[in-house]
Design a protein around this motif. Sequence first.
Motif, short mmCIF file in Angstrom:
data_model
loop_
_atom_site.label_atom_id
_atom_site.label_comp_id
_atom_site.label_asym_id
_atom_site.label_seq_id
_atom_site.Cartn_x
_atom_site.Cartn_y
_atom_site.Cartn_z
N MET A 188 43.99 51.06 84.34
CA MET A 188 43.72 50.59 85.68
C MET A 188 45.04 50.59 86.45
SD MET A 188 42.17 46.90 86.81
CE MET A 188 40.54 47.43 87.15
N ARG A 189 45.00 51.11 87.68
CA ARG A 189 46.21 51.18 88.50
C ARG A 189 46.08 50.43 89.82
NH1 ARG A 189 48.71 57.01 87.37
NH2 ARG A 189 50.57 56.08 88.23
N ILE A 190 44.88 50.07 90.21
CA ILE A 190 44.66 49.45 91.51
C ILE A 190 44.91 47.94 91.41
CG2 ILE A 190 42.98 48.97 93.34
CD1 ILE A 190 43.93 51.93 93.14
N ALA A 191 45.78 47.45 92.28
CA ALA A 191 46.11 46.03 92.30
C ALA A 191 45.84 45.48 93.69
CB ALA A 191 47.57 45.81 91.91
N PHE A 192 45.53 44.21 93.72
CA PHE A 192 45.22 43.50 94.96
C PHE A 192 46.27 42.42 95.17
CE2 PHE A 192 42.92 40.33 97.49
CZ PHE A 192 42.32 41.14 98.45
N LYS A 193 47.00 42.52 96.27
CA LYS A 193 48.06 41.55 96.56
C LYS A 193 47.45 40.26 97.12
CE LYS A 193 51.88 42.96 98.47
NZ LYS A 193 52.82 43.64 99.38
N GLU A 194 47.90 39.15 96.56
CA GLU A 194 47.40 37.84 97.01
C GLU A 194 48.50 36.81 96.79
OE1 GLU A 194 45.93 35.53 98.88
OE2 GLU A 194 44.07 36.62 98.50
N TRP A 195 48.47 35.75 97.58
CA TRP A 195 49.44 34.67 97.41
C TRP A 195 49.48 34.26 95.94
CZ3 TRP A 195 48.19 30.66 101.81
CH2 TRP A 195 48.50 31.22 103.05
N ALA A 196 50.67 34.04 95.44
CA ALA A 196 50.86 33.66 94.03
C ALA A 196 50.08 32.40 93.68
CB ALA A 196 52.34 33.49 93.72
N VAL A 197 50.02 31.44 94.57
CA VAL A 197 49.32 30.19 94.29
C VAL A 197 47.80 30.42 94.20
CG1 VAL A 197 49.09 29.36 96.68
CG2 VAL A 197 49.34 27.71 94.81
N PRO A 208 45.66 40.27 77.58
CA PRO A 208 46.14 39.69 76.32
C PRO A 208 47.58 39.21 76.39
CG PRO A 208 45.16 41.86 75.94
CD PRO A 208 45.17 41.63 77.41
N ALA A 209 48.40 39.87 77.20
CA ALA A 209 49.80 39.46 77.39
C ALA A 209 50.19 39.85 78.81
CB ALA A 209 50.72 40.16 76.39
N PRO A 210 51.05 39.06 79.45
CA PRO A 210 51.51 39.42 80.79
C PRO A 210 52.24 40.77 80.77
CG PRO A 210 52.13 37.17 80.26
CD PRO A 210 51.62 37.79 78.99
N ILE A 211 52.10 41.51 81.86
CA ILE A 211 52.77 42.79 82.03
C ILE A 211 53.78 42.61 83.16
CG2 ILE A 211 52.48 45.22 82.62
CD1 ILE A 211 50.91 44.51 80.11
N GLU A 212 55.02 42.97 82.90
CA GLU A 212 56.04 42.90 83.94
C GLU A 212 56.47 44.32 84.31
OE1 GLU A 212 59.17 40.22 82.75
OE2 GLU A 212 57.92 38.48 83.23
N LEU A 213 56.44 44.59 85.61
CA LEU A 213 56.82 45.89 86.14
C LEU A 213 57.91 45.69 87.19
CD1 LEU A 213 53.24 47.27 86.90
CD2 LEU A 213 54.63 47.71 84.87
N ILE A 272 49.69 52.67 84.44
CA ILE A 272 48.30 52.33 84.09
C ILE A 272 48.33 51.09 83.21
CG2 ILE A 272 46.24 53.07 82.85
CD1 ILE A 272 46.97 55.96 83.66
N ILE A 273 47.54 50.10 83.56
CA ILE A 273 47.46 48.85 82.82
C ILE A 273 46.13 48.80 82.08
CG2 ILE A 273 47.50 46.32 82.98
CD1 ILE A 273 50.11 47.68 83.92
N SER A 274 46.18 48.59 80.79
CA SER A 274 44.97 48.50 79.98
C SER A 274 44.31 47.13 80.16
CB SER A 274 45.31 48.70 78.50
OG SER A 274 44.17 48.45 77.71
N ARG A 275 42.98 47.14 80.23
CA ARG A 275 42.20 45.89 80.29
C ARG A 275 41.62 45.54 78.92
NH1 ARG A 275 37.85 47.61 84.36
NH2 ARG A 275 38.11 49.45 83.10
#
Length: 188
Positions: A1-10, A134-139, A157-160
């Motif tokens: 998966m490559r599509i991300a949705f930006k949202e306030w961290a809180v 399963p674990a945080p991904i840092e990019l 690409i991030i695996s789900r």
Amino acid sequence: MRIAFKEWAVVVDALACGEQILILRKGGISEGPGGFQLEHDRLLLFPTLFHQQRELVTPTAQIRYDLIAPRFSPNIVRLECFAEVVDWKLIENIEAAMRLRGQHVWCEEVVREKFETGKTRSLYAMALRVFRLPAPIELPMAAHYGGCKSWVELDTIISRDDAQPVLTDEEFDVKLKQFEHALDTAKV
């Protein structure tokens, strides 16, 4: 998966904790005159401090903000969850938007301001089923991830695989019914 949705961290944190399933969206400047469009029904949650201000969220979320903001790195994107959009509505009157009070961390003034700005008097409300990776991904934060926009295509690409829902089916169903009841088309 490559599509991300930006949202306030809180907001991302509240979604990741199962405290809310709802995102309200007007749209970013980069989204053009048509404003926000629901382009994808599966998305990674991309937390950001862009446009986020402590006083724009509820007192409980302000406490969460105080914990999140100092640890937030502008050079790293930390992805912990992905979500599936299970329902959405275009809210075209402020009364309907106000019926969602208690289902999200925005202050009432923010909801009113977002609703009333721009060419249209409307907001999108999206109910999400959130899953923890399963674990945080840092990019590394890439330049093209920045700016006032909702959607970002990641360079990686991030695996789900092995992601787990943050709420049980029963817990999620209760929150989804609250969302649907608040925006029942007979009331909107």
